[in-house]
Design a protein around this motif. Structure first.
Motif, PDB file in Angstrom:
ATOM      1  N   ALA A 171     -23.941  70.955  33.857  1.00 36.94           N
ATOM      2  CA  ALA A 171     -22.800  70.930  32.940  1.00 36.94           C
ATOM      3  C   ALA A 171     -21.990  72.228  32.972  1.00 36.94           C
ATOM      4  CB  ALA A 171     -23.293  70.668  31.525  1.00 36.94           C
ATOM      5  N   THR A 172     -22.655  73.358  33.063  1.00 36.72           N
ATOM      6  CA  THR A 172     -21.913  74.625  33.007  1.00 36.72           C
ATOM      7  C   THR A 172     -21.079  74.829  34.256  1.00 36.72           C
ATOM      8  OG1 THR A 172     -23.754  75.526  31.759  1.00 36.72           O
ATOM      9  CG2 THR A 172     -22.104  77.076  32.512  1.00 36.72           C
TER      10      THR A 172
ATOM     11  N   GLU B 257     -16.333  70.340  22.607  1.00 35.30           N
ATOM     12  CA  GLU B 257     -16.711  69.128  23.346  1.00 35.30           C
ATOM     13  C   GLU B 257     -17.186  69.529  24.734  1.00 35.30           C
ATOM     14  OE1 GLU B 257     -13.983  65.752  23.405  1.00 35.30           O
ATOM     15  OE2 GLU B 257     -12.842  66.716  21.796  1.00 35.30           O
ATOM     16  N   SER B 258     -17.975  68.650  25.336  1.00 30.10           N
ATOM     17  CA  SER B 258     -18.473  68.912  26.695  1.00 30.10           C
ATOM     18  C   SER B 258     -18.003  67.813  27.635  1.00 30.10           C
ATOM     19  CB  SER B 258     -20.002  68.938  26.708  1.00 30.10           C
ATOM     20  OG  SER B 258     -20.475  69.913  25.809  1.00 30.10           O
ATOM     21  N   HIS B 259     -17.983  68.126  28.907  1.00 32.29           N
ATOM     22  CA  HIS B 259     -17.636  67.114  29.906  1.00 32.29           C
ATOM     23  C   HIS B 259     -18.760  66.078  30.028  1.00 32.29           C
ATOM     24  CE1 HIS B 259     -14.824  70.306  31.270  1.00 32.29           C
ATOM     25  NE2 HIS B 259     -14.070  69.260  31.530  1.00 32.29           N
TER      26      HIS B 259
ATOM     27  N   ASP C 228     -18.079  72.597  33.942  1.00 33.16           N
ATOM     28  CA  ASP C 228     -17.114  73.157  32.993  1.00 33.16           C
ATOM     29  C   ASP C 228     -16.345  74.327  33.618  1.00 33.16           C
ATOM     30  OD1 ASP C 228     -16.266  73.064  30.053  1.00 33.16           O
ATOM     31  OD2 ASP C 228     -16.690  75.203  30.374  1.00 33.16           O
TER      32      ASP C 228
ATOM     33  N   SER D 286     -26.464  80.057  31.149  1.00 37.88           N
ATOM     34  CA  SER D 286     -27.038  78.728  31.412  1.00 37.88           C
ATOM     35  C   SER D 286     -28.060  78.762  32.547  1.00 37.88           C
ATOM     36  CB  SER D 286     -25.919  77.747  31.771  1.00 37.88           C
ATOM     37  OG  SER D 286     -25.494  77.953  33.100  1.00 37.88           O
TER      38      SER D 286
END
Lengths: 150, 259
Positions: free
Chosen positions: B88-89, B75-77, B92, B115
């Protein structure tokens, strides 16, 4: 290792086992090697574990026995090491070789070897460990020179 | 150009007597974070600080920590408006640093590189996140409300980079300034010493990130001159050196930090 060196340099008999078993320290009112060791250890543990209720209780205990000035300074130290541990483990730095050698006996005693971040550091080869332990005993004497310089 | 912001860290009604030197350091750090850095803008640096705060209440991070592997959940934030500023990276990585420090690994840095983040961006992000956390943790430890973050100063990052021949690569997950590299504009970094231990060099790819850490640690803990002098009792403190090291070691143990 810093704790053991500080204990040695300050002529107390405090042992590193206190770090794992602060509850074994003498109760308030009796002579203590580290004043408020139980409450300080609980406070640090509660902050690092992130449990708000546990933290509030630990802070109240520390306030009660040591006063709010102690809590304020204790909070600063604990907060600083919440930061430093993350800097070390996010960047993946290894333990410096002299510290690796000097802290051999402490790491053995407290069993730090199973930590995931231990993989960033190279263990001292077994044949050299007696030398490392000897170095660990010499460190306080070396650091006394630092005291003289200041 | 500097943004005008409400004065912060004055604590006039605090029940806890936090030393003025500590509060002064926090004010300076907030001002520094609001400025463009070497690889992130002021707005992005404050987004890093905000994500550091938000991580504490992140549902995904709570569930992730219960997994056997830190990468066990696919899952991702969900990105907030501030999260969108850094991507996103980065979000995370920051959340992992805050909520799961015992399971940080090389993979976090490798994912960030994959990324598209540069090593400089990664180190500056780690620095801003960890120092913000230290300020917030001091307040949280005392049950105080967190200080609002400052307004960002507009402008692009400086793009300043250390030349490759001054770097040591491979010792840590990220490049560091070489042991004898504190010369020229970086002469202050080791406080006049010829060499430095790894914890001092960890953020040195971004010299200002190391300066932030030094400003913080000089007041929260000890100066570089005081740290090796174990027999000295630091002046103006309510706790002694042995108590300080007990606290430090206990936090390190809970975070399972080998260093």
């Amino acid at each position: 290792m810093a704790f053991r060196v500080a204990a040695n340099m300050n002529d107390t008999g405090a042992d590193v086992s206190l770090l794992d078993h602060a509850e074994s320290a003498p109760p308030p009112g009796e002579e203590q090697e580290v004043a408020y060791a139980v409450e300080l250890a609980s406070f640090a543990e509660a902050l690092a574990s992130g449990d708000s209720a546990e933290l509030a209780a630990a802070r109240a205990d520390l306030d009660a026995v040591a006063g709010r000035a102690v809590s304020a300074d204790a909070a600063a130290i604990a907060a600083n090491f919440q930061c430093m541990t993350r800097v070390a483990d996010a960047t993946g730095i290894p333990l410096d070789t002299p510290m690796m050698a000097a802290s051999q006996s402490v790491r053995d005693k407290l069993d730090f070897h199973h930590y995931a971040s231990a993989r960033n550091s190279k263990e001292i080869p077994k044949p050299l460990r007696p030398v490392a332990r000897l170095l660990g005993k010499l460190i306080p004497a070396i650091l006394k020179r630092v005291r003289l310089k200041l | 150009m500097r943004a005008e912001a409400a004065p912060s860290f004055f604590l006039n009604d605090s029940p806890y007597p936090i030393r003025e030197g500590v509060l002064e350091a926090y004010r300076e750090l907030w001002q520094r974070f609001s400025q463009p850095g070497d690889s992130w803008s002021g707005a992005q640096r404050l987004a890093i600080a905000q994500e550091t705060r938000d991580a504490r209440n992140c549902d995904l991070c709570i569930r992730r920590k219960q997994q056997l592997s830190p990468y066990g959940l696919d899952e991702s934030h969900v990105l907030t408006e501030t999260g969108e500023l850094i991507g996103a990276t980065a979000v995370d990585s920051i959340h992992r640093i805050v909520t799961d420090p015992a399971r940080l690994s090389r993979r976090m840095v490798e994912d960030a590189r994959s990324s598209g983040l540069s090593d400089e961006q990664i180190v500056e992000m780690i620095g801003v996140a960890c120092v913000t956390m230290a300020v917030d943790e001091h307040y949280r430890a005392l049950g105080l409300d967190l200080e609002p973050l400052p307004e960002p100063v507009p402008g692009p990052p400086s793009g300043r980079r250390l030349s490759e021949d001054r770097l040591e690569v491979g010792t840590a997950y990220v490049p560091m300034l070489a042991r004898d590299g504190a010369v020229g504009e970086e002469a202050d970094l080791w406080s006049g010493r010829r060499t430095a231990i790894h914890i001092l060099r960890a953020l040195s790819l971004i010299p200002d990130a190391l300066r932030d850490l030094t400003i913080l640690s000089n007041e929260q803990y000890l100066t570089l001159e005081e740290a090796p002098a174990f027999a000295l009792q630091p002046k103006g403190r309510a706790i002694d050196r042995l108590q300080m090291e007990l606290l430090a070691t206990r936090v390190s143990q809970v975070n399972e930090c080998f260093y």
